[in-house]
Design an enzyme around this catalytic site. Structure first.
Site, mmCIF file in Angstrom:
data_model
loop_
_atom_site.group_PDB
_atom_site.id
_atom_site.type_symbol
_atom_site.label_atom_id
_atom_site.label_comp_id
_atom_site.label_asym_id
_atom_site.label_seq_id
_atom_site.Cartn_x
_atom_site.Cartn_y
_atom_site.Cartn_z
ATOM 1 N NE ARG A 122 -0.407 0.115 4.871
ATOM 2 C CZ ARG A 122 -1.124 0.052 5.986
ATOM 3 N NH1 ARG A 122 -2.283 -0.010 6.194
ATOM 4 N NH2 ARG A 122 -0.200 0.119 7.264
ATOM 5 C CG ASN A 160 -5.228 5.619 6.785
ATOM 6 O OD1 ASN A 160 -5.728 6.082 7.651
ATOM 7 N ND2 ASN A 160 -4.451 4.649 6.996
ATOM 8 C CD GLU A 161 -1.219 4.986 10.211
ATOM 9 O OE1 GLU A 161 -0.548 4.022 9.623
ATOM 10 O OE2 GLU A 161 -1.554 4.883 11.571
ATOM 11 C CD GLU A 318 -5.439 3.274 12.270
ATOM 12 O OE1 GLU A 318 -4.194 2.373 12.617
ATOM 13 O OE2 GLU A 318 -5.549 3.651 10.644
ATOM 14 C CD1 TRP A 326 1.453 -3.642 12.742
ATOM 15 C CD2 TRP A 326 3.013 -2.739 13.865
ATOM 16 N NE1 TRP A 326 0.918 -2.572 13.435
ATOM 17 C CE2 TRP A 326 1.829 -2.191 14.249
ATOM 18 C CE3 TRP A 326 4.207 -2.467 14.345
ATOM 19 C CZ2 TRP A 326 2.006 -1.251 15.262
ATOM 20 C CZ3 TRP A 326 4.363 -1.708 15.511
ATOM 21 C CH2 TRP A 326 3.430 -0.933 16.065
ATOM 22 C CD GLU A 366 -3.176 -3.991 8.327
ATOM 23 O OE1 GLU A 366 -4.334 -3.652 8.119
ATOM 24 O OE2 GLU A 366 -2.098 -3.103 8.859
ATOM 25 C CE LYS A 367 -3.492 -14.828 6.818
ATOM 26 N NZ LYS A 367 -2.428 -14.227 6.093
ATOM 27 C CG HIS A 369 -3.576 -5.567 13.575
ATOM 28 N ND1 HIS A 369 -4.748 -4.967 14.536
ATOM 29 C CD2 HIS A 369 -2.649 -4.494 13.677
ATOM 30 C CE1 HIS A 369 -4.238 -3.646 14.849
ATOM 31 N NE2 HIS A 369 -2.897 -3.479 14.411
#
Ligand code: GLA
Ligand code: GLA
Length: 657
Positions: A122, A160-161, A318, A326, A366-367, A369
């Site tokens: 991303r 985003n970020e 968040e 991560w 991110e599964k 997370h």
């Protein structure tokens, strides 16, 4: 003391009673439509009031160049609205779709080594690419046009970020934009040559066209070029934020615009400089483990975010309900951590508590997370803790809108000092700016003393004591300001490697600590950093590492608070204090760590008359934060603590009025 309200701020576009918002990033596009109904049912059960939507939805919203598919987002917005849930709608520009990078690979970022960052993850876009900007703004316009009047829309979430993965781009687009930025800053190339000290190593430029970003070079790139590239890169993303915001303000002037900062440790973005660009400040925070100061770091970040917001409410966009995915090893939170972490942010002014993400993904990077609704489903400890937190936030609704109450002590946080003190080719490469600041914060908490983490541009004059760790970059105006602060009765404490350079990273001559030498009444001819493993004991029982200075005390009124007992500097001053009228200027020449600083803090701030607001038995064990007439008592330990109002469980938070 209360923070003055001089910057206009706006909060969500919604009517109804004030409340603390509660929610998450919601990514319905990852799930079949039938799951959405379960989602909103469980959201209501948990007390969710708001979600951030469409953050990574570009490929779904614009599946082909210029062709939009809004049907699914209409459906999601309507469903959320029908269930009383507000939407912080993303502009969806964070992750460009495959068709765009296939057609225009020239939007991909390039590293200092010349490697392309390919699509497949991303944020694979150059902040300065005109092609990317054009496509992104077209999408923003389409979204804003479509959803301007949607009753669920309460805020815009730009990108985003910004800068999380792509801030330092060394591409040809970056080179062009860097030159324009430098031309704007310096006017002519002679001024740039002067600022960059290009007489050194034959670097004199005759034209802006010759200048490049600091790409991989044979040795240390020019330090001022590095500093300006950092300034430029922060500005380039700020410019992107402004470009999206301009369209949003044009089409939806009544909807506030925000973007999520990463105050925790994303050094490249100068958030002190960004804070006024948003209608309300938002931040993301994650606890990085193992770290004995993890809890204090969370507090430090929340504290700084609140100061960036000018003391007014901000949005925790968040954090995690439990483990992230991560770090090398990702441990789950312990019972109590979830509520304690969330409420600590509230203590420092968050009026919204949100998570990444609502429903834990089945697929994708991110599964593993954590989320509000874990793989295990609603029958889970995480979901029960989430629901309990939602209940607690409803109870705390009277806090909404309340302003932080200033502390007597300010820890000065300076992005440029952070950047420059950690650049290469220095006396030591072991300086860790943020850790030094955090160590002072912990030391104050250990003494039961409240402090604000305040950016250099903030209202420094509001404090009785200013602690300025490694305040390395001190332009003449800042030196004058700190001198005035002390002369008007303020107490300044600073440390090793402070006052050394001006805004161009040129050394102040005549002896260190340069710009602060006269104020401190000391003079240092040579730095004396310590090798790894070497220590220097002080005669007050604490031990220094990392750094020492060969201090000569120059002003007769300077008091030596501690001397070196061992090592090369034995018998020289290690900690000094110069009384100046009612004020004082103190210097700590070595790294003492949180424990050592906790021991010396009383001698440094005692004379300022700053005392703990906590009873002696609570100092160090409980953290105090104050918002209006609410006092937050946060258990810093894993043991129960007895309060007058009853037992505070391990990691517990009590809010008293
Ligand atoms: C960041 C991002 C989110 C997610 C989380 C995971 O904060 O904004 O999309 O990747 O990290 O911790
Ligand atoms: C080499 C170089 C010098 C200088 C020194 C510094 O000797 O020739 O220009 O850089 O290193 O140690």
């Amino acid at each position: 003391m209360t923070i003055s309200d001089n910057t206009p701020r706006r909060w969500l576009r919604r009517a109804g009673e004030a409340r603390l918002e509660f929610g998450a990033d919601y990514n319905p596009e990852q799930w079949p439509r039938a799951v959405w109904d379960d989602d909103v049912r469980a959201m209501r059960e948990a007390g969710v009031t708001i979600v951030s939507l469409a953050i990574f939805s570009w490929a779904r919203l614009e599946p082909r160049d210029g062709e939009y598919d809004f049907a699914w987002l209409d459906d999601a917005m309507d469903l959320l609205h029908a269930n009383g849930i507000s939407v912080d709608l993303a502009t969806a520009t964070a992750s460009p779709p495959p068709w765009l990078t296939t057609k225009h690979p020239e939007i991909l970022p390039v590293t200092a080594e010349g490697n392309t960052l390919w699509p497949g993850a991303r944020q694979h876009w150059r902040p300065t690419s005109p092609v990317f900007r054009g496509h992104a703004l077209r999408l923003v316009r389409a979204l804003a046009t479509r959803y301007a009047d949607h009753p669920a829309l309460v805020a815009w979430h730009v990108n985003n970020e910004l800068g999380c993965h792509n801030v330092y781009d060394y591409s040809d687009d970056a080179a062009v934009a860097f030159r324009a930025w430098l031309q704007e800053r310096y006017g002519d190339v002679a001024a740039l040559n002067d600022a960059w000290g290009t007489a050194f190593w034959s670097q004199q430029y005759s034209d802006f066209e010759e200048i490049l970003p600091p790409r991989l070079a044979a040795s240390h790139p020019n330090p001022t070029q590095q500093l300006d590239f950092k300034r430029f890169s922060s500005d380039a993303l700020k410019e992107h934020l402004r470009a999206e915001r301009a369209i949003l303000r044009e089409l939806t002037p009544d909807v506030p615009v925000t973007t999520n900062f990463m105050v925790m440790g994303m050094k490249p973005m100068n958030y002190a400089d960004w804070a006024d660009e948003v209608d309300f400040v938002s931040n993301d925070h994650y606890v990085v483990l193992p770290n004995p100061q993890a809890r204090d770091e969370l507090s430090f970040s929340a504290n700084l975010t609140g100061m960036l917001a000018g003391g007014r409410p901000w949005f925790l966009m968040e954090h995690s309900t439990s483990a992230v995915n991560w770090q090398p090893v990702n441990v789950p939170k312990r019972p109590g951590d979830l509520a304690r972490d969330s409420l600590t942010h509230v203590a420092y002014g968050a009026d919204a508590v949100c998570f990444f993400q609502w429903r834990q993904s089945r697929a994708g990077a991110e599964k593993y997370h954590s989320a509000m609704l874990p793989h295990a489903g609603t029958e889970s400890a995480v979901f029960r803790s989430v629901t309990e937190l939602g209940r607690r936030l409803r109870e705390l609704a009277p806090l909404a809108g309340s302003v932080r109450t200033l502390a007597a002590v300010g820890i000065v946080f300076d992005w440029e000092s952070w950047w420059v003190s950690e650049q290469d080719s220095h006396p030591t490469d072991r300086v860790r700016y943020r850790q030094e600041a955090l160590d002072w914060y912990t030391a104050l908490l250990d003494n039961g003393i409240r402090a604000d983490v305040v950016p250099t541009g903030g209202d420094l004059e509001a404090y009785r004591v200013l602690i300025a760790p490694v305040l390395h970059v001190v332009p003449a105006e800042l030196a004058a300001r700190l001198t005035r602060f002390v002369e008007s009765g303020g107490h300044l404490v600073t440390t090793y490697f402070s006052g050394i350079v001006d805004e161009n990273d040129h050394v102040w001559l005549g002896g260190y600590p340069g710009a602060l030498r006269d104020l401190l009444g000391i003079r240092i001819e040579e730095f004396a950093p310590l090798l790894d493993g070497d220590t220097a004991e002080l005669d007050n029982g604490v031990t220094g590492t990392l750094w020492t200075d060969r201090i000569d005390v120059v002003a007769p009124e300077v008091e030596v608070i501690a001397r070196y007992k061992t090592g090369e500097q034995a018998s020289r001053a290690a900690i000094t204090r110069r009384p100046v009228g009612e004020g004082s200027a103190s210097y700590v020449s070595t790294r003492l760590g949180a424990g050592g600083l906790a021991a010396v803090v009383p001698s440094l701030i005692g004379p300022a008359g700053v005392v703990s607001e906590l009873p002696p038995e609570l100092r160090g064990r409980v953290e105090l934060a104050v918002r209006g007439d609410h006092r937050f008592l946060i258990n810093r330990t894993d043991e129960p603590v007895e309060l007058p109002s009853g037992t505070l469980e391990p990691r517990g938070v009590r809010v008293v009025t």
